[in-house]
Structure formats: C-alpha cells, structure tokens
Write a protein that holds these residues in place. Sequence first.
Motif, PDB file in Angstrom:
ATOM      1  N   GLY A 568       0.801  -1.211   0.000  1.00 17.86           N
ATOM      2  CA  GLY A 568       0.000   0.000   0.000  1.00 17.86           C
ATOM      3  C   GLY A 568       0.832   1.258   0.000  1.00 17.86           C
ATOM      4  O   GLY A 568       2.039   1.199   0.131  1.00 17.86           O
ATOM      5  N   PRO A 569       0.209   2.431  -0.125  1.00 16.03           N
ATOM      6  CA  PRO A 569      -1.225   2.689  -0.307  1.00 16.03           C
ATOM      7  C   PRO A 569      -1.677   2.436  -1.737  1.00 16.03           C
ATOM      8  O   PRO A 569      -0.824   2.214  -2.585  1.00 16.03           O
ATOM      9  CB  PRO A 569      -1.321   4.179   0.050  1.00 16.03           C
ATOM     10  N   PRO A 570      -2.971   2.469  -2.037  1.00 17.04           N
ATOM     11  CA  PRO A 570      -4.081   2.799  -1.137  1.00 17.04           C
ATOM     12  C   PRO A 570      -4.376   1.688  -0.138  1.00 17.04           C
ATOM     13  O   PRO A 570      -4.042   0.523  -0.385  1.00 17.04           O
ATOM     14  CB  PRO A 570      -5.256   2.995  -2.100  1.00 17.04           C
ATOM     15  N   PHE A 571      -5.005   2.060   0.953  1.00 18.55           N
ATOM     16  CA  PHE A 571      -5.302   1.116   2.029  1.00 18.55           C
ATOM     17  C   PHE A 571      -6.799   0.840   2.124  1.00 18.55           C
ATOM     18  O   PHE A 571      -7.619   1.709   1.809  1.00 18.55           O
ATOM     19  CB  PHE A 571      -4.823   1.668   3.373  1.00 18.55           C
ATOM     20  N   LEU A 572      -7.120  -0.339   2.585  1.00 15.79           N
ATOM     21  CA  LEU A 572      -8.516  -0.713   2.825  1.00 15.79           C
ATOM     22  C   LEU A 572      -8.892  -0.275   4.241  1.00 15.79           C
ATOM     23  O   LEU A 572      -9.005  -1.075   5.161  1.00 15.79           O
ATOM     24  CB  LEU A 572      -8.709  -2.218   2.644  1.00 15.79           C
ATOM     25  N   TYR A 573      -9.055   1.028   4.397  1.00 21.54           N
ATOM     26  CA  TYR A 573      -9.316   1.588   5.724  1.00 21.54           C
ATOM     27  C   TYR A 573     -10.515   0.918   6.386  1.00 21.54           C
ATOM     28  O   TYR A 573     -11.527   0.642   5.750  1.00 21.54           O
ATOM     29  CB  TYR A 573      -9.566   3.087   5.614  1.00 21.54           C
ATOM     30  N   GLY A 574     -10.375   0.685   7.694  1.00 15.93           N
ATOM     31  CA  GLY A 574     -11.469   0.144   8.488  1.00 15.93           C
ATOM     32  C   GLY A 574     -11.544  -1.358   8.558  1.00 15.93           C
ATOM     33  O   GLY A 574     -12.325  -1.898   9.347  1.00 15.93           O
TER      34      GLY A 574
END
Length: 649
Positions: A568-574
């Motif tokens: 990452g990023p992008p990240f799979l936030y949450g």
Amino acid sequence: MGTLKRSQSLRVLSRIFCVAVTVLVGVGVGHAASAYIRVNQVGYATGATKRAYLMATSAETGATFAVKNSGGSTIYSAAIGANLGKWGTFSFVYALDFDSVSTAGTYTLSVASPVAAASPSFKIDSPTNLYSTTLANSLFYYETSRDGPNYIANSLRTAPGHLNDESAKAYLTPTFNKKDNAGALTPTGAVLDASGGWWDAGDYMKFVETHSYTVGMMLVGVRDFPGQMGSGSASSNFTAEAQFGLDWLQKMWVDSSRTLYYQVAVASGGTKYTGDHDIWRLPQADDNWQGCVAPYQFICHRPVFQNPAGGSGASISPNIAGRLAADFALCYKVFTASNAAYANQCLLSAEHIFDLANAAPSGNLLTAGPFDFYPETEWRDDLEWGATELYFALQGATGLPSGLPHTDPTYYLQKAATWANAYITGPNDAADTLNLYDVSGLAHYELYRAIVLAGNPSGLATSEAALLADLKKQLDKAVTQAGTDPFGFGFPWNTYDTTSHGGGLVIMANEYDNLTSSTAYATYGNRWQANVLGANAWGTSLIVGDGGTFPLCMQHQVTNLVAVPPNGPPFLYGAAVEGPNSSAAKGTLTNMVACPPNGVDQFAAFNGNGAVFQDNVQSYSTVEPAIDLTASSFLGFAWEIAGAPSGTP
C-alpha cells in the motif's frame, strides 16, 4: 483462498514494522537488552482511564516513566507498575498508568533507564474526536467490499464485479471431502438474482451466515446511535450500507415461495472444477475468466446453494433463522417511516422465517459449504435475538402489513424469554462473548430493554436479573482471562478471531454499564479497546488505518493487486483482520504479489505465550479481514463516542 482456508472463520497485507518508537540498548547480537512501549494508537479519551505497557527483556527496577507533550516537556511522571508477567523473550511487562493526564493534545511516553524506551505519539482528546474517523473508516471498508453492479468507485475499486450473479443458477448443497473440495453440483432448475452483497473476506464468496450477523449489527447501530451511525452523521451514516446488505438478504430469501438460499460461489472443486479459492484476481475478471470454459465455468457463473433442508417452506437452521428474523425486524423499525413498502416486506419476511426455524436441530447447523469454514454450534441466542427484534417491531406499530402471521408483540416477547432461558440453562452458556458465533452478548441487552419497555410482565421464562447476571458472567470470565495476560486482554491471543472478540467485549462492557447505570466494566472496556488498537505485544493496531501501525499485507486480493507498492497505499481503511493466533498460515497462488516484498517477518520477535502475529499476505490466520470481524468494531466505536444510545428500539 485456494489451497488456503481458515477453520474458525474463513478469513483470507500485513503491517510493516512497529511504528512504535523503540530503543535498543547495546550492540551485541542476541545480547542487547531491549524495551518497547505499547499504546492505544488511536488515543485515549480525556476522562477515561489510560494504560500503556512497557515490555522489556531486562528488569526495569526503580524506573519511572514520563508523559511528554508535543513540545517535549514532561507534564507527568510516575513509577512504573508491577511486573505483570512474561511474554515470549520479554521477561517483564509493566503497566504505565496516567489517568490524571486529561488535557487534549499529542503526547509520548518514555522511560530513560535502566533500559530506555519511547512510545509513538498518541492523542488525548474527546471520544468524538478520537473515534469519528475510525467509524468512518469502518464504513469505507464495507463500501469498498460491495459486489455487483452497485459498486462504489474509489482508489481500490474501478469496476463492478460478478455481474453474472444477476442470473445465477441454484444448486443442491454438494458433498465435501476431507480437504473441503466440493463434489459434483446438481442444479435445482431455479434461477435467481444473487447479485450485490459484500465479499465475505479476502475472497469473493458471499454467505448469509456472515451477512446476517453484519447487517444486524449495522441496523442496531443506525437505530441506537443515529448521531454516529445514522442520519445525524455526515461521515459515517451506515443507513444506505445496511440497506445494501438487506437487499442482498432479501434476494437470498425468496419470500413468495418461502425458499432460502445461503451461499454464492463454491470454494474449490479440487480436480473437478476451479473454485473461488483456486485463483487470485480482481473481482471484475470473473465474469469472463478464461472464456468461461471448463474447468472455469463456476468462476464465471457462480453457483447459489439452496437450503439443504429443502425448497419451498422447508425448515431453516435456527441460527440463520434467528439472525435473519432480527435483520428484517430491524429493517422494519429503521425504514418504516421512510419506505413503508420496503419495511412491510421486511416484516413479513421476518415472521415467515421465524416460523420456519428448526427448534430442535440435529447434526451441524447450516453455516457455509463446507461447514468448517464457519463451525457455529450455538443457536438459542440467535432465536432470542430474532424474537426480541420482532417484539420491538410490533410494539406500538400501526399500519402493519396484511397477512402478518402474528401481530401481538407479547407473542415474541414470550418467545424471546423462552430462548434466552434455554441459552442460559443450555450447554454453551457464557462459553463465548459477542461475535459471529454467539450473539447472546447483544441479545440479552436487547431483551432486557424489551422487558423494561413491556413493564416487566409476569410469566416470562427469564427476567431482567437473569439476563444481567448472564452478561456479567460472560464479562467476568473475560476479566479472569485478562488477569492471566500481561497485556490484560479479555480473550486468549492464541486463537481465532481475537480482533472481533476484543470489539465484542467493548460492546458488552458498555451494555452492562448502561443497564446498571454504573462504571463497573468501563476500565476493562477501555483496556480491551486499547489492546485492539496497538496496546499489545506486537505494537500494531489490528484495524487498517486506525493508528500509525496497522496491517499492510492482508490476505485480500484487491489490496494485494491494486496497492502500489504491494503493501500500500491505497489502504482498505477500516478492515479488521483476524489478529494474533496460534500459528501463521502459509500458501500462495499464481498472481499473488509477495508481501512483505522482502519476506521478512517484522513481528516475529514479539511472538510469545503461544501466540503469533504475522503480517504476510499468505497468513489468512492473522491478517485476513472479514465483514463479521469488522462488525464488532464499528458498533464498539459508536458506543465509545456516544456513551449510551440516543435512539430507541
């Protein structure tokens, strides 16, 4: 995924090294004394108790720790606490308590000697300021996990996937061999729209088992915490996402024929055909994978499994029946004012499903194919939850849909009390805490409130006191467990679903204190939340984006194939991952991008006491995220912010 599977929960990035600042003393390999400070990386609420942990390979006798503000000034210091026990190669774990520090700001903790250590920076602030972003992150995870045409474009999603699910064929449940490979698939002749819903985990399968739990938790949050999870929130309104999940459940339950379908896609057919777990790809590739010719026919045209008890009007496994009834009853409560037709259909479905529940099941419950993906054994709690939400739906309702089998809310209150008593006196009472496999930690709370709303009528099979005592029994077991762990966690680190259980314990602690107007478990709830968010041996948050150190190499196809670089990023936030476990899984598939790229296990030095955490794309057992794992985190965050429900059942 493929040759990979999880036996407690089908989870399929890992975090780079502890961002927590560490100081090594000495230079001799294998001889350096070392110490680390672990904190809640999201931060500590101003008026709450605050604990961090110092872990050291050598005794820190006589040491003091300092709390420093962002300018580097010491604003508080105290002696470290007593040695809480040994963890792996760290013979000493100490508590660092700083409850009196309550001014909002950014801080660090440090110990100067005998073995120096410093923490990453952390915040002290209001619960709203601390947890609003984590709650919004949770919503992002579900929005990114959408399957079907109604996907949400973002940095991780550029195209819809599994559009062929709109005209999916139904099949009988196949047999599974000892390796969990499915046998031949026999079509029933039915065709249905099975599109939508969320991917279960790092794979692209969809299960009513996990959806029904997740949707129920969302709807409880929308109803009880409208300012945090409902229309009162600009950043984390889960209402549309809950309806997205409900829409898929309504497709899997065909109310007109009273037929249940419980799964979309097959994991693996062994040598017979290719299944979802046999390949590694982005979801949009499946609709025309390898031209859709054998052995890839079930990648392109995914099977939908029918209730093994039969088709129209067949009995329904009570765990599924109870949770689906709860979902659709909550749907009625949440949507009746804004979409009466939708809500009315939900209520009809809820009652029809509850009436078909098999109240005397034998053999394995219906969960997934194969069963050991989700080996649930308790079901009385699910029927308690379903009946309670049906009571709330009917209580005080006007304009009920025609043809409703039961219109008296007392009918369901009595059913709920009966099933609560069956759970409390049954074989699995208080054997677990709130998570996918046991929802009594929520059902008891809901039923207690229902009995209060009903005026505590006589003749029920249980009472407010009995429900409260059973909640306390579960929490006290967690407190006892916490006393055996140097980091005070209320669930063993060396088993599956540690992250999910931590979130569940936070919810239960808040529920009990809310019902008793006390702070009996507030300190424990704060510490268990901190454990999940970085105050653990590995110094990592177990939820992506919540804190400075979090999993970067999850076993999740989209994050593995889209992220640049592969961590990452992008990240799979949450996304909440499995968390520490008894072992790290191994296994790779063609196209899987190695992560971490250098193959180094940055957390190995912190494994101990039978528990390991590995941030490696191969390790589904520690870093696969899942929709049910994340469900306890968002409801826990809502409790942390609000302190008590502002909405009413």
